[in-house]
Motif scaffolding. Sequence first.
Motif, PDB file in Angstrom:
ATOM      1  N   HIS A  39       0.822  -1.210   0.000  1.00  0.00           N
ATOM      2  CA  HIS A  39       0.000   0.000   0.000  1.00  0.00           C
ATOM      3  C   HIS A  39       0.859   1.263   0.000  1.00  0.00           C
ATOM      4  O   HIS A  39       0.360   2.339   0.361  1.00  0.00           O
ATOM      5  N   SER A  40       2.116   1.149  -0.396  1.00  0.00           N
ATOM      6  CA  SER A  40       3.030   2.293  -0.310  1.00  0.00           C
ATOM      7  C   SER A  40       2.617   3.441  -1.236  1.00  0.00           C
ATOM      8  O   SER A  40       2.832   4.616  -0.907  1.00  0.00           O
ATOM      9  N   GLN A  41       2.018   3.135  -2.388  1.00  0.00           N
ATOM     10  CA  GLN A  41       1.559   4.204  -3.293  1.00  0.00           C
ATOM     11  C   GLN A  41       0.499   5.068  -2.617  1.00  0.00           C
ATOM     12  O   GLN A  41       0.531   6.301  -2.706  1.00  0.00           O
ATOM     13  N   TRP A  42      -0.432   4.438  -1.966  1.00  0.00           N
ATOM     14  CA  TRP A  42      -1.499   5.138  -1.264  1.00  0.00           C
ATOM     15  C   TRP A  42      -0.935   5.917  -0.084  1.00  0.00           C
ATOM     16  O   TRP A  42      -1.355   7.049   0.193  1.00  0.00           O
ATOM     17  N   ASP A  43       0.014   5.334   0.610  1.00  0.00           N
ATOM     18  CA  ASP A  43       0.648   5.994   1.745  1.00  0.00           C
ATOM     19  C   ASP A  43       1.282   7.324   1.318  1.00  0.00           C
ATOM     20  O   ASP A  43       1.121   8.348   1.988  1.00  0.00           O
ATOM     21  N   LYS A  44       1.985   7.330   0.202  1.00  0.00           N
ATOM     22  CA  LYS A  44       2.632   8.552  -0.297  1.00  0.00           C
ATOM     23  C   LYS A  44       1.601   9.616  -0.653  1.00  0.00           C
ATOM     24  O   LYS A  44       1.779  10.801  -0.347  1.00  0.00           O
ATOM     25  N   LEU A  45       0.520   9.207  -1.285  1.00  0.00           N
ATOM     26  CA  LEU A  45      -0.522  10.156  -1.673  1.00  0.00           C
ATOM     27  C   LEU A  45      -1.205  10.757  -0.440  1.00  0.00           C
ATOM     28  O   LEU A  45      -1.500  11.961  -0.407  1.00  0.00           O
TER      29      LEU A  45
END
Length: 266
Positions: free
Chosen positions: A55-61
Amino acid sequence: MYRLVLLIPTLLLIFSLSSCNLFSAAGLSSQGQPTKEVKGELTSTTANSAVNVDHSQWDKLLKKHVGPQGMVDYKGFQKDREALNAYLQNLSSKNPTDDWSVQELLAYYINLYNAYTVDLILDNYPVKSIKDIDGAWTKGIVPVGDRELSLGGIENGILRKMDEPRIHFAINCASISCPKLLDEAYTAAKINEQLDRAAREFINSDKNDIRANDPKVSSIFDWYKKDYTVNGKQDVIAYINQYSDTKINPSATLQYKNYNWDLNDQ
């Protein structure tokens, strides 16, 4: 008359199928998704799961576009739509099964709900309220494998069946009175601590006016009152007292605050 008699079974069948679709969209069905129950105290772990979702993409956003009070920079999200779409496609390509741990399932469906809610707002932006969007919770707008889930289905047909009432403080309905959108992605590795944080922050926020003898709390505690149990019994006050800095008298009568459905836009 004969033709009418023949037509009745057909009409009943059509109504039945339509009703099933409506019930599923409204959240009365899991639509084939796994709904493992939390047994005992939830622990945070990535073990015992066939899949560990990234879920790292969502975390960055979230870190980039969500403020400290949970207000969302939707205009900023619009500029990062390509990154959001990539994350949504990644989620939708998964096929959750009972081989996933309860921790992975909780994190997946919470993030799925929140990310597709942001996407729904962006599709209709600018909008004053999510309630102005037709079928916001009942239309199948969330592709998962070969199915189209609704936001209401994810909440009521999947997450609520997992017997973890803290999910009500984790999913965000893009509104002022909602529990705030956490500025980080939920993960199996931190799920218990994150749900505790969400519950504590919401209960002690200005979305509740908690006093010992005259408490006024969010309508969330009215809508989902049967979910808040302590020692196997429904007890909203006892549940709140587990997280509240101010303890409510067990004999007090709860009053419920009006819900502000205005968009949680920065």
